[in-house]
Design a protein around this motif. Structure first.
Motif, PDB file in Angstrom:
ATOM      1  N   GLN A  10      78.154  64.312  64.659  1.00  0.00           N
ATOM      2  CA  GLN A  10      77.938  65.688  65.087  1.00  0.00           C
ATOM      3  C   GLN A  10      76.609  65.812  65.811  1.00  0.00           C
ATOM      4  O   GLN A  10      75.605  65.249  65.391  1.00  0.00           O
ATOM      5  CB  GLN A  10      77.949  66.635  63.886  1.00  0.00           C
ATOM      6  CG  GLN A  10      77.538  68.073  64.220  1.00  0.00           C
ATOM      7  CD  GLN A  10      77.524  68.966  63.008  1.00  0.00           C
ATOM      8  OE1 GLN A  10      78.574  69.356  62.504  1.00  0.00           O
ATOM      9  NE2 GLN A  10      76.328  69.286  62.509  1.00  0.00           N
TER      10      GLN A  10
ATOM     11  N   ALA B  67      84.189  71.744  69.465  1.00  0.00           N
ATOM     12  CA  ALA B  67      83.026  72.460  69.983  1.00  0.00           C
ATOM     13  C   ALA B  67      82.942  73.817  69.295  1.00  0.00           C
ATOM     14  O   ALA B  67      83.953  74.508  69.156  1.00  0.00           O
ATOM     15  CB  ALA B  67      83.132  72.649  71.497  1.00  0.00           C
TER      16      ALA B  67
ATOM     17  N   PHE C  86      87.996  66.264  68.962  1.00  0.00           N
ATOM     18  CA  PHE C  86      86.801  66.749  69.645  1.00  0.00           C
ATOM     19  C   PHE C  86      86.668  68.240  69.342  1.00  0.00           C
ATOM     20  O   PHE C  86      87.580  69.022  69.642  1.00  0.00           O
ATOM     21  CB  PHE C  86      86.911  66.505  71.148  1.00  0.00           C
ATOM     22  CG  PHE C  86      87.151  65.067  71.508  1.00  0.00           C
ATOM     23  CD1 PHE C  86      86.094  64.198  71.733  1.00  0.00           C
ATOM     24  CD2 PHE C  86      88.448  64.563  71.598  1.00  0.00           C
ATOM     25  CE1 PHE C  86      86.314  62.869  72.048  1.00  0.00           C
ATOM     26  CE2 PHE C  86      88.685  63.231  71.923  1.00  0.00           C
ATOM     27  CZ  PHE C  86      87.615  62.382  72.142  1.00  0.00           C
TER      28      PHE C  86
ATOM     29  N   THR D  45      77.416  73.345  68.225  1.00  0.00           N
ATOM     30  CA  THR D  45      77.670  72.006  67.687  1.00  0.00           C
ATOM     31  C   THR D  45      78.825  71.372  68.449  1.00  0.00           C
ATOM     32  O   THR D  45      79.728  72.056  68.934  1.00  0.00           O
ATOM     33  CB  THR D  45      78.030  72.033  66.185  1.00  0.00           C
ATOM     34  OG1 THR D  45      79.227  72.790  65.992  1.00  0.00           O
ATOM     35  CG2 THR D  45      76.904  72.627  65.366  1.00  0.00           C
ATOM     36  N   PHE D  46      78.755  70.060  68.542  1.00  0.00           N
ATOM     37  CA  PHE D  46      79.845  69.287  69.134  1.00  0.00           C
ATOM     38  C   PHE D  46      80.098  68.089  68.240  1.00  0.00           C
ATOM     39  O   PHE D  46      79.164  67.370  67.875  1.00  0.00           O
ATOM     40  CB  PHE D  46      79.501  68.824  70.548  1.00  0.00           C
ATOM     41  CG  PHE D  46      80.579  67.988  71.181  1.00  0.00           C
ATOM     42  CD1 PHE D  46      81.785  68.561  71.567  1.00  0.00           C
ATOM     43  CD2 PHE D  46      80.393  66.629  71.361  1.00  0.00           C
ATOM     44  CE1 PHE D  46      82.788  67.788  72.135  1.00  0.00           C
ATOM     45  CE2 PHE D  46      81.387  65.853  71.931  1.00  0.00           C
ATOM     46  CZ  PHE D  46      82.585  66.435  72.324  1.00  0.00           C
TER      47      PHE D  46
ATOM     48  N   SER E 132      85.349  78.530  68.050  1.00  0.00           N
ATOM     49  CA  SER E 132      85.457  77.087  68.254  1.00  0.00           C
ATOM     50  C   SER E 132      86.734  76.725  69.006  1.00  0.00           C
ATOM     51  O   SER E 132      87.703  77.489  69.039  1.00  0.00           O
ATOM     52  CB  SER E 132      85.441  76.346  66.908  1.00  0.00           C
ATOM     53  OG  SER E 132      86.656  76.554  66.211  1.00  0.00           O
TER      54      SER E 132
END
Length: 362
Positions: free
Chosen positions: A127, A171, A169, A139-140, A187
């Protein structure tokens, strides 16, 4: 060692209840149950290095076939703060799905909505987090798409080839406006699961969660919208019904789940809180290919839920509350599902009295 201990915490996340259950208005039985027990240890081992571990004792401790950790382990990661605004974490962590229902401590959720209840919510990966301002954080994550192998999770799948890079994946954006009166947790996530060998295109899952919160004095309102488009039935609500009543013995194709979740809370006094949760989960099966049903209907099931709760906090200096609530669930199937599968509408209820506490040990 004393300095290290001052920077560590151990928390016993507990929810215990006496439960009385009903089906279609008929009382079916009562029992005491440890609904939640998750032991958590977290702390700082360096000015910029943190760790967090949490294990769930109300789930079977069996190692999973992908991440090699017990399914009972929620969290086992290390975070490094590269700067005051940017951090990197690695290990098993909470997938940052977004929305307020999922952001709550699990002990505070008396009943989850369908999408979250059936999801793999704790996955292994990395992360990257960045705080643009104290009001806006991003956050990714790059995570294993699942904790089980493709075969274990989906079973035999004709015309599908397992992805060589089965990753998720995610985000996420957390926002705060008007001095915290309005907040968001939004998100988007994509799961790469497989490749359709006939169409030569990926088969995965797209998931969007939009959580919104309004706080006005003693009153709090939270609303989440969830949308999950699944080339393979990852949520599995529809497959679970079809597999038990037809020749299908694998995850279905092309399902869509839509969820609405509403939480209202009013803090009557420092010791009394009134709350209500309402939810609606819609399951659609959009793949008619290979089906010869003249009455085929994409809509498969709608699940409703309502949870009125009263909570009592007897102590000023301890986060412990006693509660009484009723969890009502109603499952309504389409005529198509009733005509071709062994399903019927059902209403379930549960009246519970118990306590909740994130009990700090040190």
């Amino acid at each position: 060692k004393q300095n290290l201990q001052r920077n560590m915490s151990m928390i016993a996340n507990m929810r215990f209840a006496e439960r009385n259950e009903f089906v279609d208005g008929v009382y079916t039985g009562s029992k005491f149950q440890n609904e939640q027990f998750r032991l958590e240890i977290k702390g700082k081992v360096h000015d910029r290095v943190y760790f967090r571990f949490r294990d769930r004792y109300t789930r079977a401790q069996t190692s999973e076939s992908v991440d090699n950790l017990s399914r009972s382990t929620d969290l086992a990661f290390v975070r490094v703060d590269v700067t005051n605004k940017f951090s990197i974490a690695g290990g098993k962590m909470c997938a940052d799905w977004g929305a307020f229902e999922f952001d709550l401590n699990p002990i505070d959720v008396y009943e989850y909505s369908d999408i979250i209840e059936y999801a793999d919510n704790f996955l292994t990966g990395v992360q990257f987090a960045y705080m643009l301002t104290p009001q806006h954080q991003f956050t990714f994550q790059i995570l294993d798409s699942r904790t089980k192998t493709f075969k274990d999770l989906y079973g035999p799948q004709p015309n599908l080839e397992e992805a060589k890079l089965p990753l998720a994946f995610v985000a996420n954006w957390r926002g705060s406006f008007f001095d915290g009166k309005f907040s968001t947790i939004w998100s988007y996530a994509f799961h790469n699961e497989a490749r359709d060998t006939m169409l030569d295109e990926p088969a995965g899952m797209n998931y969007i969660a939009l959580g919104n919160q309004l706080k006005l004095g003693k009153f709090t309102m939270q609303y989440d919208f969830k949308w999950s488009q699944e080339d393979l039935d990852r949520t599995y609500v529809i497959s679970e019904q079809v597999n038990g009543a037809s020749e299908y013995n694998y995850a279905l194709r092309n399902t869509l789940y839509i969820g609405h979740w509403l939480h209202l809370a009013y803090r009557v006094s420092p010791k009394v809180n009134l709350a209500f949760v309402g939810m609606m989960d819609i399951a659609n099966w959009k793949d008619k290919q290979g089906q010869n049903f003249s009455d085929y209907d994409e809509h498969f099931r709608t699940a409703y839920g309502f949870i009125p709760t009263i909570e009592y906090y007897p102590f000023k200096d301890l986060n412990l509350r006693f509660y009484a609530n009723f969890v009502g669930r109603s499952y309504k199937y389409s005529d198509f599902a009733k005509n071709h599968l062994d399903v019927k509408d059902v209403n379930k209820g549960r009246f519970a009295i118990g306590f909740v506490t994130p009990l700090g040990i040190f």
